[in-house]
Design an enzyme around this catalytic site. Structure first.
Site, PDB file in Angstrom:
ATOM      1  N   ASN A   1      -8.673   0.939   7.383  1.00  0.00           N
ATOM      2  CA  ASN A   1      -9.167   1.388   6.080  1.00  0.00           C
ATOM      3  C   ASN A   1      -8.467   0.520   5.037  1.00  0.00           C
ATOM      4  O   ASN A   1      -7.373   0.817   4.588  1.00  0.00           O
ATOM      5  CB  ASN A   1      -8.815   2.869   5.919  1.00  0.00           C
TER       6      ASN A   1
ATOM      7  N   ARG B   1     -13.663   1.175   7.544  1.00  0.00           N
ATOM      8  CA  ARG B   1     -14.242   2.004   6.503  1.00  0.00           C
ATOM      9  C   ARG B   1     -14.715   1.090   5.370  1.00  0.00           C
ATOM     10  O   ARG B   1     -13.972   0.228   4.905  1.00  0.00           O
ATOM     11  CB  ARG B   1     -13.177   2.933   5.961  1.00  0.00           C
TER      12      ARG B   1
ATOM     13  N   ARG C   1      -8.804  10.112 -12.342  1.00  0.00           N
ATOM     14  CA  ARG C   1     -10.152   9.827 -12.867  1.00  0.00           C
ATOM     15  C   ARG C   1     -10.671  11.039 -13.615  1.00  0.00           C
ATOM     16  O   ARG C   1     -10.431  12.185 -13.215  1.00  0.00           O
ATOM     17  CB  ARG C   1     -11.125   9.511 -11.728  1.00  0.00           C
TER      18      ARG C   1
ATOM     19  N   GLU D   1     -10.752  11.387   8.603  1.00  0.00           N
ATOM     20  CA  GLU D   1     -11.749  10.318   8.491  1.00  0.00           C
ATOM     21  C   GLU D   1     -11.545   9.244   9.554  1.00  0.00           C
ATOM     22  O   GLU D   1     -12.504   8.705  10.094  1.00  0.00           O
ATOM     23  CB  GLU D   1     -11.669   9.706   7.080  1.00  0.00           C
TER      24      GLU D   1
END
Ligand code: ADP
Length: 400
Positions: free
Chosen positions: A6, A91, A241, A384
């Protein structure tokens, strides 16, 4: 063995799995690449079956150097040229409209991911470097790309289109793509297993609450809406964010604060969210400050949970019937108060959390709803990397 990579904008996570059992052999992360002193955290199975861990500060100027260091560390298991590797799974953040599922990587796939860079300028280049270096080191090993966007390809047009002039979509690909799809899909399958129901018969709302955060509405196993948009900036409030915002705000701030486009981009992506409201982006630290009576931290938590509650209501409406609400990722799995506050006042929708089960439920696959509640509320640890390993193996077996 299956290696999962990843490769993110400033870090590279990796995990090496046994092919048969998907047991983890070794894992780690290289952080702060190109920021002066990088750090490699590495853990692996020692001879007696227990984990051995190490943290090394080292000079890792770029992704190539980071990946080569990972390859060197893993070589005791994989062999120097990866003889023992059956496959490598990568990923990839943005698969655009092209990739509706995982694919085996060839030159054309690399070029397509490159062509998508304008849609994910921070992420796709780092993902690509991961693939290129892995191909250089292990040219003979089949490699797969798994996209954060793929699970959301089932969104209907009325959900993925923005109310902008048609040419914005037709000529500039501006639409909702959604992210965290590997996680939303994985936890949906885990939830189905826990409830002993086929996913195809379940309506779920999945909440991935990590540093980034997103919600997904899943109807009979297919994703029909999600909170992140063309980029991962839209939707829930996150660590740094802002999430949903009046689109006029960035334009206004650019003028009022005399900021460039890049500065505004940085403000919205890196200086907002929990960090912007209370000065820290880590929810554990937010909670610690609340414990000391910090009003800014309290406000940040309330805003964070309020936004989640709004999305639960909205996705309940688009689903029509809800079987289960799923909390996952760092905050979703571990922060009982966030789960409690996010579900507060939703009893009329059949959503009610049992306080004792909630407090006891952190970190494990478990149900936390009240006994009389119509909707299940689940804590589902995401994984994941394991999902990437599993899908990589499936692709390789199918192509053999
Ligand atoms: P990433 O998106 O980087 O994979 P994670 O899923 O690890 O992120 O989530 C990181 C977030 O989870 C951070 O805000 C962190 O504070 C929070 N978190 C991790 N453990 C806990 C905990 N025990 N209690 C509250 N928050 C936690």
């Amino acid at each position: 063995m299956i290696l999962v990579i990843n490769s993110g904008s400033s870090s590279i996570k990796f995990e090496l799995f046994e092919s048969e059992t998907l047991d983890v052999i070794a894992a780690g992360v290289v952080e702060r690449i190109g920021e002066g002193q990088a750090r490699l955290h590495y853990r692996h199975r020692a001879g007696d079956g227990f984990d051995e861990q190490s943290d090394d500060d080292m000079d890792i100027p770029d992704h190539d150097a980071g990946l080569r260091e990972i390859v060197r560390r893993l070589s005791t298991y994989t062999g120097a040229s990866g003889e023992k590797l059956r496959g490598i799974g990568h990923r990839v953040v943005h698969g655009g409209e092209r990739y509706k599922a995982a694919v085996l990587i060839d030159d054309e796939v690399i070029e397509t991911i490159r062509a998508l860079i304008p849609l994910a300028p921070l992420h796709n280049p780092a993902n690509l470097r991961g693939m290129e270096v892995a191909r250089q080191c292990f040219g003979h090993v089949p490699q797969a790309a798994l996209f954060d966007t793929s699970f959301h390809h089932t969104l209907p047009e009325h959900a993925y289109r923005y109310a902008l002039p048609a040419q914005c979509y037709e000529q500039h690909q501006v639409r909702r793509y959604g992210f965290h799809g590997i996680s939303h899909h994985y936890v949906a399958k885990q939830a189905a297993a826990l409830l002993d129901m086929p996913l195809q018969r379940l309506n779920l709302i999945t909440l991935h609450l990590g540093n980034g955060a997103s919600a997904a509405a899943i109807k009979q196993g297919r994703c029909i809406d999600t909170s992140m948009g063309m980029t991962p900036l839209e939707g829930l409030m996150m660590g740094s964010r802002c999430g949903d915002l009046d689109p006029a705000v960035p334009l206004y701030l650019a003028k009022a604060m005399n900021k460039s486009d890049d500065e505004i981009d940085q403000l919205l992506n890196e200086q907002s969210g929990l960090l912007g409201v209370c000065g820290v982006n880590d929810m554990r630290e937010v909670q610690r400050r609340i414990g000391k009576g910090d009003a800014d931290a309290q406000r940040a938590l309330e805003m964070y949970c309020y936004r989640i509650r709004k999305y639960i209501g909205a996705y309940y409406a688009v689903l029509g019937r809800l079987d289960a609400l799923v909390f996952t990722a760092g905050i979703g799995e571990h922060d009982a108060e966030v789960r409690w506050r996010s579900c507060a006042g939703l009893e009329a929708l059949g959503i009610a959390v049992d306080p004792r089960r909630n407090d006891a439920g952190s970190g494990a696959l478990t149900e936390i709803q009240r006994a009389d509640a119509a909707v299940k509320v689940l804590v589902v640890p995401t994984d994941e990397e394991r999902e990437i390993a599993r899908q990589t193996l499936t692709l390789i077996n199918e192509s053999a």
